[in-house]
Design a protein around this motif. Structure first.
Motif, PDB file in Angstrom:
ATOM      1  N   UNK B  57      82.202 -66.451  31.037  1.00 54.54           N
ATOM      2  CA  UNK B  57      82.567 -65.823  32.305  1.00 54.54           C
ATOM      3  C   UNK B  57      84.069 -65.881  32.548  1.00 54.54           C
ATOM      4  N   UNK B  76      80.654 -61.153  25.193  1.00 59.17           N
ATOM      5  CA  UNK B  76      80.445 -61.230  26.645  1.00 59.17           C
ATOM      6  C   UNK B  76      79.267 -62.147  26.984  1.00 59.17           C
ATOM      7  N   UNK B  77      79.249 -62.704  28.204  1.00 57.40           N
ATOM      8  CA  UNK B  77      78.250 -63.724  28.549  1.00 57.40           C
ATOM      9  C   UNK B  77      76.808 -63.244  28.369  1.00 57.40           C
ATOM     10  N   UNK B  78      76.548 -61.938  28.652  1.00 57.08           N
ATOM     11  CA  UNK B  78      75.152 -61.492  28.567  1.00 57.08           C
ATOM     12  C   UNK B  78      74.648 -61.437  27.131  1.00 57.08           C
ATOM     13  N   UNK B  82      73.017 -68.086  26.178  1.00 57.81           N
ATOM     14  CA  UNK B  82      73.085 -69.458  26.657  1.00 57.81           C
ATOM     15  C   UNK B  82      72.309 -69.550  27.961  1.00 57.81           C
ATOM     16  N   UNK B  86      73.589 -72.998  37.424  1.00 63.25           N
ATOM     17  CA  UNK B  86      74.820 -72.906  38.195  1.00 63.25           C
ATOM     18  C   UNK B  86      74.876 -73.979  39.264  1.00 63.25           C
ATOM     19  N   UNK B  87      76.107 -74.285  39.674  1.00 61.16           N
ATOM     20  CA  UNK B  87      76.295 -75.166  40.815  1.00 61.16           C
ATOM     21  C   UNK B  87      75.622 -74.478  42.005  1.00 61.16           C
ATOM     22  N   UNK B  88      74.704 -75.155  42.702  1.00 58.50           N
ATOM     23  CA  UNK B  88      73.972 -74.518  43.798  1.00 58.50           C
ATOM     24  C   UNK B  88      72.806 -73.681  43.307  1.00 58.50           C
ATOM     25  N   UNK B  90      71.917 -70.790  42.223  1.00 61.06           N
ATOM     26  CA  UNK B  90      71.935 -69.327  42.136  1.00 61.06           C
ATOM     27  C   UNK B  90      70.565 -68.741  41.791  1.00 61.06           C
ATOM     28  N   UNK B  91      69.520 -69.229  42.477  1.00 61.86           N
ATOM     29  CA  UNK B  91      68.199 -68.607  42.299  1.00 61.86           C
ATOM     30  C   UNK B  91      68.179 -67.276  43.042  1.00 61.86           C
ATOM     31  N   UNK B 104      64.747 -63.694  32.695  1.00 64.06           N
ATOM     32  CA  UNK B 104      65.364 -63.531  31.363  1.00 64.06           C
ATOM     33  C   UNK B 104      64.428 -62.837  30.378  1.00 64.06           C
TER      34      UNK B 104
END
Ligand SMILES: Nc1ncnc2c1ncn2[C@@H]1O[C@H](COP(=O)(O)OP(=O)(O)O)[C@@H](O)[C@H]1O
Ligand SMILES: [Mg+2]
Lengths: 261, 360
Positions: B57, B76-78, B82, B86-88, B90-91, B104
């Motif tokens: 990212x 790229x990340x997608x 991996x 995430x912190x918090x 991110x649901x 996914x």
């Protein structure tokens, strides 16, 4: 000792304003129910004859149908373009996109008469005068700001980590848009659609300029009717117009309320 | 989960600059297949930035990221495959737990039947099978954290990246989930890279810890190795507590001898002759009984003390070494502490470790 509460004046001003805003509606409603054949308050009894006539006279039903069709089509245009623009600006989010967003609000800021005159000249050259497409384009474009505003507001509340999360799990931009971003901002899109619809539904000035014989929206029909004869059916149709708007606003409110829970 | 082994990750000279601000400087790191590595550092030290460069990212200003020896810096990340918590968390709030975990798989266009089976198996793995139809907002913090884990693991990712996965939870729950996370790592056998500012979490979870300070990797190693042989003052102070003794170093056969005033402290490690620094853990110092000896003995008076239930925390003022903090289990203290009481402190040579000052 009989001293007035703070806010006494402002309370009165508010009520007077509300009254002032409601007054035209409180007059057209009884007039639309008159038992007479001309624009007047009811003499002896309330009557629904003018509503009945409204729904059976082809000239009126035609206008209602045209208005509904134009409003729906232009809402579609406004929603698609407005949402695309809001999402584009949000994703790029540079100084230049602020400018784009401000430009998108121009149709609200510019007086509609100035806008109408401009459109008239362009549409004449493009052969769009007095055409369904022409009115849909005009209403669609002037409806964009409502969608841009509501969708941008929804996007401002959108957690950008959700987008990263989706990408991290392998989602393409299209998939992220369809499954994550759009569902999250749908309330904003619906709100924008409702306002864009209302905007087209009661728009008159632009229609007066760019339409003449073939395209006859409801507000235009009332306008012509007022100038030609004093038919109480006009009051009925005005009530209809207002009723539709109020209904849509209540729908918007209800949807917001539901989401808040 | 399939029997696929974890993957090895290697960072080579990674740097990230924002304008003139250096968020991460020249970070190099090897993470072996199936290992649990924790990036540990105070807030703002660059942990998230490193993790985001691994995830793709954040684009590194310099350096490379290799997965099993293949350069993936430009992927790229997608497309990196991996898993990420995430912190918090991110649901996705508009999806149920099962839909979140299925995401996914949906992205990968897996068939319905296989998708459902994998979602169920993964929810079983994190003990959330009862909650499949709930929304994230209807779950406790600990349950949300497990949904995030399930969602990150369901597609058999090459690596699992975790950004402060436990920091939003209260202390008791954190300890519980710490154990669960460790057990999960054993069960799935994947390579985990975890980020935290909590040194206890790092010590208990990790195979390896990489300590970060102000954007630089200071020291990397097994938790016990870092704790026992910290390389710098920062590491010694951040990972647990430490007393520091400054003095003049002299070499001798068993390590170093540090001279300060009239006191000589025997320590281990390397330091060139000249000004040097020793780190001395409070729990490695004992209060000596009458007649008892030690490799290092120092006399002083109790300046302050507090009772901790399991033991005592005592501050002893000494003539040459300043104030020393001592932690003693209750059963090992030969006296009832009182302020002003004279005591003799002792510690073995191996308890005093030569550490370097951190570069400014
Ligand atoms: N996008 C950014 N722009 C500018 N500075 C940033 C940005 N992201 C992070 N930083 C800075 O980089 C440093 C490291 O941040 P971060 O990696 O989030 O730290 P940590 O996760 O260890 O708390 C912080 O000082 C932060 O302010
Ligand atoms: Mg962070």
């Amino acid at each position: 000792m009989g001293g007035h509460r703070p806010g006494w004046l402002s309370a009165w001003v508010s009520w007077a304003t509300v009254l002032y805003l409601l007054l035209p509606i409180t007059i057209i409603l009884p007039v639309s129910l008159t038992d007479q054949r001309f624009l007047s308050l009811p003499y002896e009894a309330l009557s629904l004859q003018h509503y009945a006539r409204l729904l059976t006279t082809p000239a009126w039903t035609d206008a209602i149908g045209q208005s509904a069709l134009i409003a729906s089509a232009s809402t579609l245009v406004a929603v698609v373009l407005g949402t695309a623009c809001a999402i584009g600006c949000w994703r790029l989010s540079r100084r230049s996109t602020e400018l784009v967003r401000a430009l998108m609000l121009l149709p609200i800021i510019i007086p509609s008469i100035a806008y109408a005159v401009g459109l008239y000249r362009y549409f004449a050259r493009l052969g769009l005068l007095d055409s369904f497409t022409g009115v849909v384009v005009a209403h669609g474009v002037t409806g964009i700001p409502y969608v841009v505003i509501t969708v941008s507001t929804a996007l401002a509340a959108f957690d950008p980590r959700l987008e990263s999360a989706a990408r991290g799990m392998g989602a393409t931009l299209a998939q992220t848009l369809r499954w994550v971003i759009l569902p999250r901002i749908m309330p904003g899109i619906v709100s924008g659609a409702i306002f864009a619809f209302i905007h087209s539904w009661d728009e008159l000035v632009v229609v007066l300029f760019i339409a003449s014989r073939r395209v006859f929206t409801l507000p235009r029909k009332i306008w012509d009717g007022i100038n030609e004869n004093l038919d109480p059916a006009m009051a009925a149709v005005a009530v209809l117009l207002v009723g539709m708007t109020v209904l849509l606003l209540l729908l918007d409110l209800a949807l917001r309320r539901q989401r808040a829970d | 989960m399939s029997g696929r082994a974890g993957h090895a990750l290697s960072l080579q000279g990674l740097s990230k600059r924002y304008g003139s601000f250096v968020a991460v400087q020249d970070a190099s790191l090897e993470v072996g297949s199936g290992r649990f590595l924790t990036l540990l550092g105070p807030s703002g030290s660059g942990k998230t930035t490193i993790l985001m460069m691994i995830a793709g990212f954040v684009e590194p200003s310099e350096g490379r990221v290799l997965l099993d020896g293949r350069d993936i810096t430009a992927v790229p990340p997608e497309r990196r495959e991996f898993g990420m918590v995430f912190q918090g968390y991110a649901l996705f709030p508009h999806m149920t737990v099962a839909e979140n975990v299925a995401f996914p798989l949906r992205v990968r266009r897996l068939g319905r039947a296989e998708r459902d089976a994998r979602v169920r198996a993964t929810l079983d793995l994190v003990q959330l099978d009862q909650f499949a139809d709930r929304r994230p907002s209807q779950l406790s913090g600990g349950q949300q954290q497990r949904v995030a884990l399930a969602r990150a693991l369901v597609f058999d990712p090459a690596l699992l990246l975790l950004d402060e996965p436990l920091s939003a939870l209260d202390k008791k729950l954190r300890a519980e989930l710490q154990d669960e996370l460790k057990a999960l790592h054993r069960r799935v056998g994947r390579t985990f890279i975890n980020v935290t500012h909590d040194q206890e979490e790092a010590l208990s979870l990790s195979d390896e810890i990489a300590i970060l300070n102000a954007g630089r990797l200071v020291q990397v190693g097994a938790p016990s190795a870092l704790y026992e042989r910290p390389a710098t003052r920062f590491v010694a102070g951040f990972l647990g507590r430490s007393n520091f003794v400054e003095g003049e170093a002299e070499r001798d056969a068993g390590g170093i001898v540090l001279r300060r005033g009239g006191t000589r402290v025997l320590g281990v490690g390397e330091a060139p002759p000249g000004p040097a620094l020793l780190s001395l853990r409070p729990e490695k110092i004992t209060v000596l009984a009458e007649g008892e000896g030690e490799e290092n003995v120092v006399e002083g008076r109790i300046a302050a003390w507090s009772y901790l239930g399991a033991g005592y925390a005592i501050t002893v003022a000494t003539a040459d070494l300043g104030e020393l903090k001592v932690h003693l289990p209750a059963w090992r203290i030969p006296l009832v502490p009182a302020e002003g009481m004279p005591v003799r402190l002792g510690w073995p040579r191996g308890a005093a470790v030569a550490v370097a000052e951190d570069p400014a």
